[in-house]
Design an enzyme around this catalytic site. Structure first.
Site, PDB file in Angstrom:
ATOM      1  N   ASP A   1       0.841  -1.202   0.000  1.00 17.84           N
ATOM      2  CA  ASP A   1       0.000   0.000   0.000  1.00 17.84           C
ATOM      3  C   ASP A   1       0.872   1.247   0.000  1.00 17.84           C
ATOM      4  O   ASP A   1       1.808   1.345   0.806  1.00 17.84           O
ATOM      5  CB  ASP A   1      -0.851   0.051   1.279  1.00 17.84           C
ATOM      6  CG  ASP A   1      -2.101  -0.812   1.183  1.00 17.84           C
ATOM      7  OD1 ASP A   1      -2.274  -1.499   0.163  1.00 17.84           O
ATOM      8  OD2 ASP A   1      -2.897  -0.785   2.137  1.00 17.84           O
TER       9      ASP A   1
ATOM     10  N   LYS B   1      -8.195   0.628  -5.115  1.00 22.42           N
ATOM     11  CA  LYS B   1      -9.394   0.062  -4.493  1.00 22.42           C
ATOM     12  C   LYS B   1     -10.647   0.799  -4.920  1.00 22.42           C
ATOM     13  O   LYS B   1     -10.675   2.037  -4.960  1.00 22.42           O
ATOM     14  CB  LYS B   1      -9.289   0.157  -2.967  1.00 22.42           C
ATOM     15  CG  LYS B   1      -8.255  -0.791  -2.343  1.00 22.42           C
ATOM     16  CD  LYS B   1      -8.313  -0.676  -0.825  1.00 22.42           C
ATOM     17  CE  LYS B   1      -7.088  -1.257  -0.145  1.00 22.42           C
ATOM     18  NZ  LYS B   1      -7.006  -2.716  -0.225  1.00 22.42           N
TER      19      LYS B   1
ATOM     20  N   GLY C   1      -5.554  -2.983   8.757  1.00 20.82           N
ATOM     21  CA  GLY C   1      -5.190  -1.830   9.569  1.00 20.82           C
ATOM     22  C   GLY C   1      -5.003  -2.138  11.041  1.00 20.82           C
ATOM     23  O   GLY C   1      -4.922  -1.230  11.857  1.00 20.82           O
TER      24      GLY C   1
ATOM     25  N   ARG D   1      -6.363 -20.554   6.700  1.00 16.54           N
ATOM     26  CA  ARG D   1      -6.535 -21.943   7.158  1.00 16.54           C
ATOM     27  C   ARG D   1      -7.910 -22.482   6.797  1.00 16.54           C
ATOM     28  O   ARG D   1      -8.055 -23.628   6.390  1.00 16.54           O
ATOM     29  CB  ARG D   1      -6.330 -22.033   8.674  1.00 16.54           C
ATOM     30  CG  ARG D   1      -4.874 -22.076   9.082  1.00 16.54           C
ATOM     31  CD  ARG D   1      -4.755 -22.710  10.466  1.00 16.54           C
ATOM     32  NE  ARG D   1      -3.394 -22.763  10.939  1.00 16.54           N
ATOM     33  CZ  ARG D   1      -2.558 -23.784  10.700  1.00 16.54           C
ATOM     34  NH1 ARG D   1      -2.955 -24.820   9.982  1.00 16.54           N
ATOM     35  NH2 ARG D   1      -1.340 -23.755  11.173  1.00 16.54           N
TER      36      ARG D   1
ATOM     37  N   GLY E   1      -3.404  -7.482   8.091  1.00 21.45           N
ATOM     38  CA  GLY E   1      -2.790  -7.650   9.412  1.00 21.45           C
ATOM     39  C   GLY E   1      -1.333  -8.034   9.394  1.00 21.45           C
ATOM     40  O   GLY E   1      -0.739  -8.259  10.453  1.00 21.45           O
TER      41      GLY E   1
ATOM     42  N   GLY F   1      -0.350  -3.723   3.966  1.00 23.26           N
ATOM     43  CA  GLY F   1      -1.030  -2.441   3.928  1.00 23.26           C
ATOM     44  C   GLY F   1      -0.304  -1.442   4.790  1.00 23.26           C
ATOM     45  O   GLY F   1       0.728  -0.879   4.421  1.00 23.26           O
ATOM     46  N   SER F   2      -0.833  -1.264   6.007  1.00 28.70           N
ATOM     47  CA  SER F   2      -0.279  -0.266   6.898  1.00 28.70           C
ATOM     48  C   SER F   2       1.107  -0.660   7.407  1.00 28.70           C
ATOM     49  O   SER F   2       1.874   0.194   7.845  1.00 28.70           O
ATOM     50  CB  SER F   2      -1.234  -0.076   8.082  1.00 28.70           C
ATOM     51  OG  SER F   2      -2.567  -0.167   7.640  1.00 28.70           O
TER      52      SER F   2
END
EC number: 4.3.3.6
Lengths: 295, 195
Positions: free
Chosen positions: A25, A82, A154, A166, A215, A236-237
């Site tokens: 990101d 996005k 996030g 999983r 995550g 992402g973050s």
């Protein structure tokens, strides 16, 4: 000579070329260049990374096209962007701009609480999030050319991405071992299109690549998701919210390539500075959980 | 039986390995330079050329791959693999392995929405083959020793120079294995020369 644009092979193939890679990101040209220099296989152009979207609240929409264009001009690797779930026009605008991949994403506020975009109608390929095989198969049925776990964006907390990866893998194994006459009932129970489930059963795998997202905050997180069977990772973050983005980006790329080289991952994890601050998912209220968006 | 390695730093690795195994050869993933001594031919797969280039440098593959080529062992580059093998890249100082006497233009057809599939006549292969072009490069200049195998709109999209084979497109994304068959023949030839 007859050139066929936007075929299933061309759209899915684009995602296959991203395998084993990291998609990062970014919110501006400068970050995009750092990502490219670290060995990212693509960048996701955004107005805010998910943790800032969380902090800002309000309605999160498609990024300002100027940001997307700025990023497209800054790098030669593919650029993703996005669109809100169900927002046909945001998706068409991004397609018209020449974005290489669209993420119909739960990170943004959904535009439609009942229907997703019919992605098979577009020339540009789409990636969508999934928490289980039913959701994965529905998105493929609508024409998604690539999947990713939803995780919990996030948060810097890997637990939901692990759960989703999983779950999908376990359900694929179950379907693969089923007898043919059990499959229709399984399709009903999963809410999965029968034909797609049959294809998954026959091949023992999804017909599109499946990345991890939502995550991932450390090199070890990225390697964990690869070990669990992800084809690649979205971060992402995690990168630009860390203390040293360049080092972090480099380390995550290497940990993804060599995900079973634990010596290397140990060395990469040293002196990285602190990772992004995480959030305990159980402290999030139902409305704050992005993974519940989409159906 | 020949062993063919697929450079496994990033990209469409399993697709190549499946196709190699289907033809009765043995496909293995190459993650470390020392593995190059175990193989008869090397495939550099499609992927993101800038990402693969960084990883080639980071894991010291550059000299070992050049030595592999110097020993006349065949190398097959698809898409990103073609970019990496080129001596020159248009408008860029980033040329990398510099083994093949070609100048390559990256993303020559445009962005992903211009990606396409078609069928193509390739010199030395009897029937037209399906060809998938994804943000594909083209060869804009080829040296005297380069044999041109296929063209699209007058652009070179497949070529061969001694033991090196390159395509702009992705044979590994189709059911057709005639280019891999051609690569196996190149391996057979190189074996005869080195015995």
């Amino acid at each position: 000579m007859n050139k066929l644009l936007g075929t299933e092979t061309v759209k899915r193939g684009m995602a296959q070329m991203q395998k084993g890679g990291v998609i990062m990101d970014v919110v501006n040209a400068e970050q995009a260049k750092i990502a490219e220099a670290s060995g990212a296989v693509a960048v996701m152009a955004l107005e805010r990374v998910p943790s800032d979207i969380r902090a800002a609240g309000g309605v999160a929409r498609m990024a300002d096209p100027r940001i997307v264009e700025e990023v497209m001009n800054a790098v030669t690797i593919p650029v993703m962007a996005k669109a809100r779930i169900g927002h046909i026009v945001e998706a068409r605008v991004l397609e018209a701009m020449g974005v290489d991949y669209i993420d119909e994403s739960e990170v943004l506020t959904p535009a439609d609480e009942e229907f997703h975009i019919l992605k098979s109608e577009y020339t540009v390929p789409f990636v969508c999030g999934c928490r289980d095989l039913g959701e994965a198969a529905r998105r493929i049925g609508e024409g998604a050319s690539m999947l990713r776990t939803k995780g919990e964006p996030g948060t810097g907390n890997i637990v939901e991405a692990v759960r989703h990866m999983r779950k999908v893998q376990a359900q694929i194994r179950k379907v693969t071992l089923m007898s043919d006459d059990e499959l229709m009932t399984e399709a009903k129970n999963l809410g999965a299109p029968y034909e797609i489930l049959r294809e998954i059963k026959k091949n023992g795998k999804l017909p599109v690549v499946n990345f991890a997202a939502g995550g991932i905050a450390t090199p070890a997180d990225a390697a964990l998701m690869m070990e669990l069977g992800s084809d690649g990772v979205f971060v992402g973050s995690g990168i630009f919210k860390s203390e040293n983005p360049e080092k972090f980006a480099n380390a995550i790329v290497q940990a993804t390539t060599h995900y079973t080289d634990y010596d290397l991952i140990g060395r990469l994890s040293q002196e990285l500075g602190s990772a992004m601050k995480g959030i305990d998912i159980s402290k999030l209220s139902a409305e704050e959980r992005m993974q519940e968006r989409g159906w | 039986m020949y062993t063919i390695g697929v450079l496994s730093l990033q990209g469409a690795v399993s697709e190549h390995i499946n196709q190699i195994n289907q033809l009765g050869a043995k496909g293995i993933q190459i993650k470390h330079p020392e593995q190059l001594s175990e193989i008869d031919g090397l495939i550099i797969p499609g992927g993101e050329s800038t990402a693969i280039k960084k990883l080639i440098d980071r894991y010291d593959f550059l000299t070992p791959i050049r030595e592999f080529s110097k020993a006349n062992k065949p190398i097959f580059g698809t898409c990103a693999g073609m970019v990496l093998l080129a001596k020159n890249l248009l408008d860029s100082e980033d040329s990398h392995l510099m083994l093949m006497d070609i100048t390559v233009k990256r993303n020559a057809f445009g962005r992903q929405k211009e990606s396409f599939e078609t069928s193509l006549h390739v010199y030395g292969i009897e029937n037209e083959i399906p060809a998938v072009f994804i943000r594909a490069p083209i060869i804009i200049e080829a040296g005297e020793d380069v044999e041109i195998l296929a063209k699209i709109d007058n652009h070179i999209v497949a070529a061969k120079q001694d033991h090196l084979l390159v395509t702009s497109f992705h044979p590994e994304l189709t059911e057709d294995s005639s280019l891999l068959q051609l690569f196996l023949e190149m391996i057979a030839t190189s074996k005869k020369l080195t015995v």
